[in-house]
Design an enzyme around this catalytic site. Sequence first.
Site, PDB file in Angstrom:
ATOM      1  N   HIS A  71      44.686  42.943  40.320  1.00 57.64           N
ATOM      2  CA  HIS A  71      45.397  44.274  39.796  1.00 57.64           C
ATOM      3  C   HIS A  71      43.859  45.090  39.508  1.00 57.64           C
ATOM      4  O   HIS A  71      42.985  44.763  38.880  1.00 57.64           O
ATOM      5  CB  HIS A  71      46.328  44.078  38.798  1.00 57.64           C
ATOM      6  N   ASP A  73      44.463  47.922  37.421  1.00 55.83           N
ATOM      7  CA  ASP A  73      44.500  48.506  36.412  1.00 55.83           C
ATOM      8  C   ASP A  73      43.938  47.631  35.003  1.00 55.83           C
ATOM      9  O   ASP A  73      43.864  46.735  35.093  1.00 55.83           O
ATOM     10  CB  ASP A  73      45.908  48.919  35.909  1.00 55.83           C
ATOM     11  N   ASP A 103      39.229  40.959  33.256  1.00 52.01           N
ATOM     12  CA  ASP A 103      40.886  40.983  33.827  1.00 52.01           C
ATOM     13  C   ASP A 103      40.906  42.460  34.368  1.00 52.01           C
ATOM     14  O   ASP A 103      41.307  43.393  33.827  1.00 52.01           O
ATOM     15  CB  ASP A 103      41.403  41.061  32.451  1.00 52.01           C
ATOM     16  N   GLU A 135      49.700  46.600  36.773  1.00 49.12           N
ATOM     17  CA  GLU A 135      50.077  45.124  36.556  1.00 49.12           C
ATOM     18  C   GLU A 135      50.550  45.183  34.997  1.00 49.12           C
ATOM     19  O   GLU A 135      51.409  44.258  34.642  1.00 49.12           O
ATOM     20  CB  GLU A 135      48.961  44.020  36.989  1.00 49.12           C
ATOM     21  N   GLU A 163      43.214  36.316  38.439  1.00 55.80           N
ATOM     22  CA  GLU A 163      43.383  36.420  36.914  1.00 55.80           C
ATOM     23  C   GLU A 163      42.366  35.506  36.348  1.00 55.80           C
ATOM     24  O   GLU A 163      41.999  34.500  36.797  1.00 55.80           O
ATOM     25  CB  GLU A 163      44.963  36.248  36.512  1.00 55.80           C
ATOM     26  N   HIS A 357      41.780  42.109  27.242  1.00 60.52           N
ATOM     27  CA  HIS A 357      42.354  42.731  26.226  1.00 60.52           C
ATOM     28  C   HIS A 357      41.580  43.057  24.871  1.00 60.52           C
ATOM     29  O   HIS A 357      42.411  43.516  23.968  1.00 60.52           O
ATOM     30  CB  HIS A 357      43.969  42.284  26.243  1.00 60.52           C
TER      31      HIS A 357
HETATM   32 ZN   LIG Z   1      45.258  40.723  34.540  1.00 62.04          ZN
END
Ligand SMILES: [Zn+2]
Length: 389
Positions: A71, A73, A103, A135, A163, A357
């Site tokens: 992904h 984003d 990520d 995602e 991932e 994150h």
């Molecule tokens: Zn991810």
Amino acid sequence: MRDETKAILADLIAFPTVSADSNLALIDYAADRLRQCGASVSIFHDETGQKANLFATIGPDVDGGIVLSGHTDVVPADLTGWSGDPFVMRQDGDRLYGRGACDMKGFIAAALAMAPHFARAPCRRPIHFAFTYDEETGCLGGRQLVGALKELPFRPAVAIVGEPTSMRVIEGHKGCYEYTTTFTGRDGHGSEPDRGVNAIEYAARYISRLLAIGDELRRTPPLSSRFTPPWTTVQVGRIDGGVARNVIASHCAVEWEMRPVSRRDADHVKSSLAAYCADELLPAMRRIAPEADITTTVIGEVDGLVPMDDNEARDLVATLTGSNSTDLVAFGTEAGLFQHLGMSVVVCGPGDIAQAHKPDEYVTLDQLAACLTLLEKLDAKTRDNSSAA
Ligand SMILES: [Zn+2]
């Protein structure tokens, strides 16, 4: 190759592809690189035209290809906690910092760096690139992409979802389904509860039924389940309703989620609740207030990756990485979407989910190197006529 990957990662991090914003510049960049090495590239825009998925193929348009999936984003990066600009890659020793470093732009960078190698000579088995949007906000892009893949004249067989697993081979995770269910009743004075419809009371009944379904699921986990806990869980995270103690509440919203071990369980929870609303709650509410309503908004429905005995993707990646164990993880990915398309799927990528994150997200050069080694071996394998892969 390693320098190339690092340079591409710096470019990718510089596109601030936070889920709320456009990812088109990054998609154009990836499309250019892939076209330059002869890949056929398709771009699928969302309805706003501001986001897009990319699907590209190196090799023949035949069944059985291998999809490298990532992904594009990233989650937001406000500056607190960051030692530098989150969208400018910064190296410190073995670590490359930046939003999305692990990520999952690290994996995308490695895949793009390898593209010219996949393309340098004809391969028997096509390599596909699937780069998606949104995602992090419910796999919206992945859902659209899988719809587009269904229309292709050929069907890829294997998906490697990159991932961050620290390059461990992951063959399963639960789904994550999130909802807000909103109850609309009729307000009135607290001294005359029968003249109104108390949205909080109906929300409470709904929650009780949800928890009862949760108990039933707890008693019936799949026999072979390796998840922790092994059953499908449900959980109410937040409720919001009413205005004051002595006023009948006309509004209540319930924010809840479930983590299904199978789509069957998810369907069971949804259909049981829908039937309960349609057969019992709504008729009771509407006897007093015809305008009363119950609506459920889907925040996200991310399918799980169901561990399968027969899984070519897992076996292939385990062989290439030399890993002799496979594992499950607690976080969600787009893997289940590919699995529902009938593909075998594994999650394996560079970087540690613990860094995702967070401020000062990073991926190590070691991890990127391990990912490149995997892709190089994959490249060799797709050319090896003596083997099944
Ligand atoms: Zn991810």
